[in-house]
Write a protein that holds these residues in place. Structure first.
Motif, PDB file in Angstrom:
ATOM      1  N   GLN A 216      12.145 -47.408 -84.285  1.00  0.00           N
ATOM      2  CA  GLN A 216      12.929 -46.177 -84.210  1.00  0.00           C
ATOM      3  C   GLN A 216      12.565 -45.210 -85.336  1.00  0.00           C
ATOM      4  O   GLN A 216      12.541 -43.987 -85.134  1.00  0.00           O
ATOM      5  N   LEU A 217      12.256 -45.755 -86.517  1.00  0.00           N
ATOM      6  CA  LEU A 217      12.007 -44.920 -87.692  1.00  0.00           C
ATOM      7  C   LEU A 217      10.529 -44.632 -87.920  1.00  0.00           C
ATOM      8  O   LEU A 217      10.191 -43.815 -88.787  1.00  0.00           O
ATOM      9  N   GLY A 218       9.653 -45.300 -87.192  1.00  0.00           N
ATOM     10  CA  GLY A 218       8.225 -45.103 -87.400  1.00  0.00           C
ATOM     11  C   GLY A 218       7.696 -45.803 -88.622  1.00  0.00           C
ATOM     12  O   GLY A 218       6.691 -45.372 -89.219  1.00  0.00           O
ATOM     13  N   LEU A 219       8.325 -46.902 -89.024  1.00  0.00           N
ATOM     14  CA  LEU A 219       7.925 -47.675 -90.195  1.00  0.00           C
ATOM     15  C   LEU A 219       7.355 -49.017 -89.764  1.00  0.00           C
ATOM     16  O   LEU A 219       7.663 -49.508 -88.670  1.00  0.00           O
ATOM     17  N   PRO A 220       6.575 -49.662 -90.614  1.00  0.00           N
ATOM     18  CA  PRO A 220       6.054 -50.985 -90.277  1.00  0.00           C
ATOM     19  C   PRO A 220       7.184 -52.019 -90.221  1.00  0.00           C
ATOM     20  O   PRO A 220       8.035 -52.069 -91.124  1.00  0.00           O
ATOM     21  N   ALA A 221       7.203 -52.832 -89.210  1.00  0.00           N
ATOM     22  CA  ALA A 221       8.212 -53.889 -89.099  1.00  0.00           C
ATOM     23  C   ALA A 221       7.974 -54.950 -90.168  1.00  0.00           C
ATOM     24  O   ALA A 221       6.834 -55.229 -90.550  1.00  0.00           O
ATOM     25  N   GLY A 222       9.067 -55.499 -90.673  1.00  0.00           N
ATOM     26  CA  GLY A 222       8.965 -56.627 -91.590  1.00  0.00           C
ATOM     27  C   GLY A 222       8.730 -56.284 -93.041  1.00  0.00           C
ATOM     28  O   GLY A 222       8.639 -57.184 -93.877  1.00  0.00           O
ATOM     29  N   ILE A 223       8.643 -54.992 -93.399  1.00  0.00           N
ATOM     30  CA  ILE A 223       8.436 -54.664 -94.814  1.00  0.00           C
ATOM     31  C   ILE A 223       9.707 -54.997 -95.591  1.00  0.00           C
ATOM     32  O   ILE A 223      10.821 -54.931 -95.070  1.00  0.00           O
ATOM     33  N   PRO A 224       9.552 -55.383 -96.872  1.00  0.00           N
ATOM     34  CA  PRO A 224      10.724 -55.798 -97.655  1.00  0.00           C
ATOM     35  C   PRO A 224      11.631 -54.623 -98.022  1.00  0.00           C
ATOM     36  O   PRO A 224      11.159 -53.509 -98.271  1.00  0.00           O
ATOM     37  N   VAL A 225      12.904 -54.913 -98.056  1.00  0.00           N
ATOM     38  CA  VAL A 225      13.914 -53.964 -98.522  1.00  0.00           C
ATOM     39  C   VAL A 225      14.502 -54.533 -99.809  1.00  0.00           C
ATOM     40  O   VAL A 225      15.018 -55.662 -99.814  1.00  0.00           O
ATOM     41  N   ALA A 226      14.409 -53.787-100.901  1.00  0.00           N
ATOM     42  CA  ALA A 226      14.895 -54.254-102.198  1.00  0.00           C
ATOM     43  C   ALA A 226      16.411 -54.240-102.255  1.00  0.00           C
ATOM     44  O   ALA A 226      17.080 -53.529-101.501  1.00  0.00           O
ATOM     45  N   GLY A 227      16.951 -55.014-103.191  1.00  0.00           N
ATOM     46  CA  GLY A 227      18.388 -54.971-103.419  1.00  0.00           C
ATOM     47  C   GLY A 227      18.861 -53.566-103.721  1.00  0.00           C
ATOM     48  O   GLY A 227      19.891 -53.117-103.234  1.00  0.00           O
ATOM     49  N   GLY A 228      18.082 -52.837-104.538  1.00  0.00           N
ATOM     50  CA  GLY A 228      18.436 -51.450-104.839  1.00  0.00           C
ATOM     51  C   GLY A 228      19.467 -51.356-105.942  1.00  0.00           C
ATOM     52  O   GLY A 228      19.562 -52.215-106.822  1.00  0.00           O
ATOM     53  N   GLY A 229      20.283 -50.302-105.895  1.00  0.00           N
ATOM     54  CA  GLY A 229      21.270 -50.110-106.944  1.00  0.00           C
ATOM     55  C   GLY A 229      22.331 -49.120-106.551  1.00  0.00           C
ATOM     56  O   GLY A 229      22.120 -48.261-105.691  1.00  0.00           O
ATOM     57  N   GLY A 230      23.510 -49.253-107.163  1.00  0.00           N
ATOM     58  CA  GLY A 230      24.497 -48.195-107.063  1.00  0.00           C
ATOM     59  C   GLY A 230      23.889 -46.897-107.566  1.00  0.00           C
ATOM     60  O   GLY A 230      22.911 -46.899-108.332  1.00  0.00           O
ATOM     61  N   ASP A 231      24.452 -45.770-107.147  1.00  0.00           N
ATOM     62  CA  ASP A 231      23.783 -44.485-107.399  1.00  0.00           C
ATOM     63  C   ASP A 231      23.430 -44.252-108.858  1.00  0.00           C
ATOM     64  O   ASP A 231      22.321 -43.803-109.175  1.00  0.00           O
ATOM     65  N   ASN A 232      24.330 -44.570-109.772  1.00  0.00           N
ATOM     66  CA  ASN A 232      24.045 -44.285-111.172  1.00  0.00           C
ATOM     67  C   ASN A 232      23.059 -45.277-111.769  1.00  0.00           C
ATOM     68  O   ASN A 232      22.192 -44.895-112.563  1.00  0.00           O
ATOM     69  N   ALA A 233      23.156 -46.542-111.394  1.00  0.00           N
ATOM     70  CA  ALA A 233      22.184 -47.525-111.877  1.00  0.00           C
ATOM     71  C   ALA A 233      20.796 -47.197-111.340  1.00  0.00           C
ATOM     72  O   ALA A 233      19.788 -47.311-112.055  1.00  0.00           O
ATOM     73  N   ALA A 234      20.719 -46.781-110.068  1.00  0.00           N
ATOM     74  CA  ALA A 234      19.425 -46.408-109.497  1.00  0.00           C
ATOM     75  C   ALA A 234      18.881 -45.154-110.193  1.00  0.00           C
ATOM     76  O   ALA A 234      17.669 -45.056-110.458  1.00  0.00           O
ATOM     77  N   SER A 235      19.759 -44.200-110.486  1.00  0.00           N
ATOM     78  CA  SER A 235      19.319 -43.017-111.230  1.00  0.00           C
ATOM     79  C   SER A 235      18.767 -43.408-112.591  1.00  0.00           C
ATOM     80  O   SER A 235      17.770 -42.842-113.065  1.00  0.00           O
ATOM     81  N   GLY A 252      26.934 -33.941-111.378  1.00  0.00           N
ATOM     82  CA  GLY A 252      26.961 -33.830-109.937  1.00  0.00           C
ATOM     83  C   GLY A 252      28.375 -33.582-109.486  1.00  0.00           C
ATOM     84  O   GLY A 252      29.200 -33.037-110.236  1.00  0.00           O
ATOM     85  N   THR A 253      28.693 -33.982-108.255  1.00  0.00           N
ATOM     86  CA  THR A 253      30.070 -33.870-107.780  1.00  0.00           C
ATOM     87  C   THR A 253      31.017 -34.457-108.805  1.00  0.00           C
ATOM     88  O   THR A 253      32.011 -33.848-109.204  1.00  0.00           O
ATOM     89  N   SER A 254      30.703 -35.662-109.251  1.00  0.00           N
ATOM     90  CA  SER A 254      31.406 -36.248-110.387  1.00  0.00           C
ATOM     91  C   SER A 254      30.536 -36.079-111.630  1.00  0.00           C
ATOM     92  O   SER A 254      29.381 -35.669-111.548  1.00  0.00           O
ATOM     93  N   GLY A 255      31.106 -36.398-112.776  1.00  0.00           N
ATOM     94  CA  GLY A 255      30.351 -36.361-114.024  1.00  0.00           C
ATOM     95  C   GLY A 255      30.235 -37.758-114.580  1.00  0.00           C
ATOM     96  O   GLY A 255      31.204 -38.526-114.563  1.00  0.00           O
ATOM     97  N   VAL A 256      29.054 -38.112-115.075  1.00  0.00           N
ATOM     98  CA  VAL A 256      28.805 -39.476-115.540  1.00  0.00           C
ATOM     99  C   VAL A 256      28.087 -39.436-116.877  1.00  0.00           C
ATOM    100  O   VAL A 256      27.141 -38.663-117.064  1.00  0.00           O
TER     101      VAL A 256
END
Length: 477
Positions: A216-235, A252-256
């Protein structure tokens, strides 16, 4: 190539980078929020999946070479799924404060702070689910999984119910020091570990892109998806804020105000957040105010003016005026933990014009960030360098006010995106290649906003007046 997906409150951003982290393409799909009652803020999770499809399509490039995906997203949302994986109700977002009574009741039990290292804030996930338990028992009885927003997106992408430490720390169910769910706290919420996502570190593989969604997205099947992070940790990953002494301020909308810490540094009495970072064996402290650019946008709406226009003609930084703005439009977190307080102007006079009101709003948010800065300092967290990001960082006047109030230079990154989407892409690269924290480097700095020496004392005095005013505003319910 690596794809970062950042699920924000107002839009989902897709960012594609190459192996050297040069930006190949980026796209944003808008999202709307619903506010059916005072203090309620909701989104339909299915809108996130549509936005993800649209944002990836908007990249407009061949995605066959994408090797990994990373996720970032707004924290604390309560996304409740039934046994078929279908959302049971709209997601209550981070700035939804309806669960104030439930949060207060939880916070009165010492176990919550002892285990999580944090106040149970109304915006956190656990009190929202408790609100559902008390007010929508039929829905509560059908909960099969409780997911955070970005993790609901992950579930759609991979079919796996997984979260990671930085986002999980904002639920009020995580033993933050141990980096694991607390069975005792889940039991207090009428939940079990089976209803929670499994946990990985943000740089680890959390699952793989399913074939149907990949097509559906035009991406390769089976590629890994990382755990990632909450918005501020990822920033923070995107800005290279991964060592003690490094920090960023986000307008931003909030201040951090976010500072990396060498270990777990719980300080719940300060209303600071003490959370896991998105990399193993790292933690951070974070002060959060709920209305930063939200406050400026509110004033712009009232005056029927564009927010950027309001700030563009302010000139050089001035000493704070007599007028005070309290930026508590939807309650406040650090340091007050008060969901019911509301904002206000004080000391308006006949000569208070549009410019004076604009300066007062910028100063009010500045004073609120100073509250978080002082709280960190009092707990022993030291900040050596500070980077500014977010839409509000386009205002030199605002940054000059913050630098002067904190008496600390503020660095501005060179042109580019160094926020949550890049952090997500970096985490995706780590998961796919085995790279570590060494790739989370700070961005090139284009310029530095220095404090204005002659105005340091006036801003400090204004902050003291602002603090004295809080008790008066608190009683204006």
């Amino acid at each position: 190539m690596f794809l970062g997906l950042d699920l924000g409150t107002s839009g989902l951003k897709a960012l594609l980078v190459d192996d050297a982290e040069n930006i190949i393409a980026e796209s944003v799909a808008p999202l709307q929020v619903s506010r059916p009652h005072d203090g309620w803020v909701e989104q339909d999770p299915r809108d996130w999946f549509t936005a993800c499809t649209d944002a990836i399509a908007g990249l407009g490039v061949d995605l066959a070479a994408v090797q990994g995906i990373g996720l970032s997203g707004h924290m604390h949302g309560a996304t409740l799924l039934d046994s078929a994986g279908t959302p049971l109700r709209p997601c209550m977002l981070w700035n939804d404060t309806r669960a104030a009574a439930q949060a207060a009741a939880m916070d009165a039990d010492p176990l919550w702070r002892a285990v999580t290292g944090n106040i149970v804030f109304p915006g956190f996930t656990a009190p929202k689910v408790e609100w559902v338990r008390e007010n929508e028992p039929d829905i509560f009885a059908r909960i099969d999984k409780v997911l955070l927003p970005k993790d609901a997106l992950r579930f759609w992408l991979t079919g796996d119910a997984v979260s990671e430490m930085s986002d999980a720390a904002g639920t009020s169910w995580l033993d933050t020091g141990a980096r694991d769910w607390s069975d005792a706290l889940l039991e207090r919420s009428g939940l079990t570990r089976a209803q929670m996502p499994s946990l990985v570190e943000g740089s680890q593989v959390s699952g793989h892109l399913s074939g149907s969604i990949a097509a559906q997205l035009g991406l390769p099947a089976g590629i890994p998806v990382a755990g990632g992070g909450g918005d501020n940790a990822a920033s923070a990953i995107g800005m290279g804020v991964v060592k003690p002494g490094q920090a960023f301020v986000s307008l931003g909308t909030s201040g951090v105000l976010f500072a990396a810490t060498p270990g777990y540094a719980a300080a719940p009495e300060s209303a600071l957040h003490s959370f896991c970072h998105a990399l193993p064996d790292l933690w951070h402290q974070m002060g959060v105010i709920l209305s930063a650019t939200d406050s400026l946008n509110w004033l712009a709406g009232v005056l029927n003016e564009d927010a950027r226009t309001l700030t563009s003609d302010l000139g050089a930084l001035q000493a704070p005026g007599r007028t005070i703005f309290m930026p508590y439009l939807g309650g406040e977190r650090t340091p007050h933990n008060d969901a019911n307080i509301r904002g206000g102007f004080l000391h308006l006079a006949h000569n208070t014009d549009r410019a004076a009101m604009t300066r007062a709003v910028l100063e009010g948010v500045t004073h609120a960030l100073r509250d978080s800065f002082d709280a960190m300092r009092h707990t022993g967290t030291h900040i050596d360098s500070l980077i500014a990001v977010g839409g509000g960082s386009k205002s030199d006047y605002w940054l000059s006010a913050i630098a002067t109030s904190l008496n600390m230079p503020i660095q501005l990154p060179a042109a580019g995106d160094f926020g949550g989407a890049l952090g997500a892409a970096r985490l995706g690269r780590m998961a796919a290649t085995g790279a570590g924290a060494e790739i989370a480097v700070p961005p090139p700095i284009s310029r530095v906003i220095e404090p204005v020496p002659a105005l340091i004392d006036p801003f400090s005095e204004a902050h003291a007046r602002y603090s004295d005013t809080y008790s008066a505003v608190k009683h204006l319910r």
